[in-house]
Design an enzyme around this catalytic site. Structure first.
Site, PDB file in Angstrom:
ATOM      1  N   GLY A 113       0.814  -1.217   0.000  1.00  0.00           N
ATOM      2  CA  GLY A 113       0.000   0.000   0.000  1.00  0.00           C
ATOM      3  C   GLY A 113       0.844   1.262   0.000  1.00  0.00           C
TER       4      GLY A 113
ATOM      5  N   PHE B 245      -0.924   7.231   2.484  1.00  0.00           N
ATOM      6  CA  PHE B 245      -0.209   8.108   3.415  1.00  0.00           C
ATOM      7  C   PHE B 245       0.706   7.310   4.344  1.00  0.00           C
ATOM      8  CE2 PHE B 245      -3.899  10.945   2.524  1.00  0.00           C
ATOM      9  CZ  PHE B 245      -3.180  12.005   2.021  1.00  0.00           C
TER      10      PHE B 245
ATOM     11  N   GLU C 190     -18.262  17.780   1.712  1.00  0.00           N
ATOM     12  CA  GLU C 190     -17.477  18.528   0.733  1.00  0.00           C
ATOM     13  C   GLU C 190     -18.020  18.333  -0.683  1.00  0.00           C
ATOM     14  OE1 GLU C 190     -13.302  19.022   3.117  1.00  0.00           O
ATOM     15  OE2 GLU C 190     -13.491  17.234   1.886  1.00  0.00           O
TER      16      GLU C 190
ATOM     17  N   ALA D 153      -5.845  10.745   7.354  1.00  0.00           N
ATOM     18  CA  ALA D 153      -4.445  10.856   6.945  1.00  0.00           C
ATOM     19  C   ALA D 153      -3.499  11.022   8.139  1.00  0.00           C
ATOM     20  CB  ALA D 153      -4.278  12.031   5.980  1.00  0.00           C
TER      21      ALA D 153
END
Lengths: 434, 434
Positions: free
Chosen positions: B15, B18, B174, B322
């Site tokens: 992966g 972050f 958002e 994150a």
């Protein structure tokens, strides 16, 4: 297609390329109803497709929403569809989303890749006329290297790192140069476990010089530039077949490659329905008179790549490039209102501003009508001309910034496989470790 | 997978989010062989996916090549593949491109959408966890409007202009705000033949407030912001089904819509092979101790969204965001060399720097540990934090320029249907004029 009836005359424009949008802009507030049709909802700045394919620019930087082009134009309509047929008898077009009557029809459908009837090459080679095609090439290049990393079979690995570009016109030359710069500046760093020196770029040309529509000086300079970047330039060679692994040519030379990009020919992308007498059969372009009227029709016009206007200077029609397309679009934008008012339209005269191609960093060739030059200054001219030709302030700014960044950093950060491209035939390879 | 044998210990990181890239950067020059694996060849800056979906940014601006992240790191390898299984018995991973032995394994596979077992919703709704998914949403939004233009059926047209977002976490909020701004600033101009006032944006939340992981003050402010933009906020409502046309809810309210975007839950994206005792079953996260060691294994670690470290402050693990991912990646980057040298590793302590969300132009909410604020200043803070968190100078610069342009011009030029998204179920609609 849900276009309201109007007392105004209806102009249907098929195609939002350089010709189509130049015309559309001219027709604003001309007391016409205008319907612009395209199979994409954006205009593509085709001269920079090769930079999208090689990761130097994002697709969005060279695309511009067609609805924005006509935003605020009264009685203008955009429709996203593919026109299947033109019914000249009933003055209508037949599309995937229905039929539409026209009073005046403008065909600005541009060009598509010409494989000259070779179905095998068409199936196995890549083409680069649209943004999705460029993104497919980008994905394929990167997938090849990812696959090469996994291979212990030398011949397979070499074939994956072998790129054969057929056709040394501007597209082939620019793509070859960009690939050579990727090899030099990026791929060695990205793939330390591969011997990138094994990567080969072959540019194959049937004629005896590259960029054969440009001056001899520019041809020679660009060939020298290509060689300095390590591109193998093959002249007087024709590709005969490509089965997905092996390219065969008329001189016996063969190339083992996972990637053939075909830029060796274009033809008109003409909807069906026009009589054969209106077409130039081999290249599929539409015969037009000096007012871009399609031969045999008063109310059908063709502009841009699709139009073949035979003149003493251009017995086979004008070059299939942005300049004639924009000039024909602009002129028809002035002529159509005149024709409607019964006035005499103006015949088209091509103003050849010259042509140019870039091979790489600081390397370009420019032919002005009376002056040919190359090298760093030509490269600056190439950049400025392309920058100012892009539509939209934001695209200009983003492209400029990418170019500055790529130049300073020797980098191209668009090496992203967003949508993997599934190769159709290279899967016949047997990989010992997959 | 063609990774050379080495005398060094091999760390396999699955992966490149972050957590994974923060760890990889820390492991440079630590006398380890490191193999980074991802199913994409790029890192995705997920917090800005909603701007890609709504045409404000290009995909390439929020993606960064993973090979570039580890460029120049000695004995680092990247492999593009999906890990299917972990074989803890034999210390190897099983992937699409072969098996690989590990000495140390780090699972940083992040999270995926959680439909809580509702297969019908999974089939018919859109998800937004990856760049291709965001581009699909972008295409679908635009295709809906192109289809609405063609429809004479009022209920169909309204359904095409109706957007239902399920889940009022940061992503849902958002996205709702961005859609509302598209409606206001762009769609009315782009589609003059549609009554864009009919476009509706519904944000459905099962709990009693939006952004329920933030402060009550921020929840109230963001709800007020959403309403000021015309978003319909539904609280204490659960979506029960969506057949591709009709959304049904537990309170009887129904919505006719062509588009459901599901942001109502996430779950760990965990490869198979770990024993059930190592997993938190409902959310599919991996139980780890304070050193991010997977329970039951000395040499397997999990970091980021996939890891559930139960602490007194976070009895259900840290938030799937994150910040904890980067902090865990950074700490493991320090701990792994210590563990190898037989030294004592350091336990993880989450440093909560706060959270934030933007609703629209000049409208954002920010929760710092001790101070909550909203409005213009919060919006500036949100932009600066996201700008500086982006990886790479070029991405920062391009995103900044896009934001300035979009702000000044009230525009989003990425409204491009590059790859059409074929809807699976809305084709059951009968269109009278197609």
């Amino acid at each position: 297609m849900n276009i309201p009836n109007s007392t105004k005359q209806r102009v249907v424009i098929i195609g939002g390329g350089f010709a189509g949008i130049t015309l559309a802009k001219q027709l604003n507030r001309q007391n016409l109803q205008v319907v612009l049709i395209d199979k994409h909802n954006y205009h593509t700045f085709q001269p920079l497709l090769y930079q999208v394919a090689t990761g130097g620019l994002e697709a969005g930087s060279i695309a511009y929403p067609l609805r924005k082009v006509i935003q605020g134009f009264p009685d203008f309509y955009f429709r996203l569809t593919t026109v299947k047929e033109i019914d000249t008898q009933n003055q209508k077009i037949i599309s995937e989303i229905g039929d539409l009557h026209y009073d005046y029809l403008v065909i600005a459908t541009g060009s598509k890749t010409n494989y000259f009837g070779n179905k095998e090459i068409e199936r196995n080679a890549m083409s680069m006329k649209t943004i999705p095609q460029s993104l497919n090439i980008r994905s394929l290049i990167l997938e090849n290297f990812e696959q090469a990393v996994l291979s212990n079979d030398t011949s397979e690995r070499n074939a994956l790192m072998n790129f054969v570009l057929v056709g040394a016109g501007p597209t082939g030359v620019e793509l070859a140069g960009a690939l050579a710069e990727m090899k030099r500046a990026i791929l060695q760093k990205d793939y330390p476990d591969l011997d990138i020196q094994k990567m080969q770029i072959h540019l194959i040309q049937s004629g005896d010089r590259v960029l054969n529509t440009m001056s001899e000086k520019s041809s020679a300079a660009s060939e020298a530039f290509l060689k300095s970047l390590g591109v193998n330039v093959w002249k007087n060679m024709r590709v005969q077949s490509y089965d997905g692994r092996t390219v065969t040519t008329n001189v016996g030379t063969q190339f083992e490659t996972a990637t053939v990009i075909w830029t060796a020919g274009v033809q008109g992308a003409c909807p069906v329905g026009l009589p054969a007498s209106s077409l130039v059969s081999q290249v599929n372009r539409i015969r037009v008179n000096a007012f871009n009227q399609v031969l045999g029709f008063d109310n059908i016009f063709a502009i841009g790549d699709i139009a073949s206007m035979e003149t003493p200077d251009f017995p086979q029609g004008h070059p299939m490039m942005a300049q004639p397309a924009m000039q024909q679009g602009a002129l028809l934008g002035k002529n159509l209102p005149k024709i409607l008012q019964g006035k005499t339209p103006e015949p088209f005269v091509y103003n050849d501003k010259g042509s140019m191609a870039t091979i790489g960093r600081n390397l370009a060739v420019v032919d002005l009508p009376k002056y040919h030059f190359n090298g760093f200054f030509a490269w600056v001219v190439w950049m400025l001309v392309h920058l100012f030709s892009l539509i939209g302030f934001k695209n200009k700014a983003v492209v400029f910034m990418n170019w500055v960044y790529n130049y300073i950093r020797f980098d191209r950060e668009g090496r992203l496989i967003v949508r993997p491209f599934k190769k159709k035939s290279f899967s016949t390879f047997t990989t010992d470790e997959v």
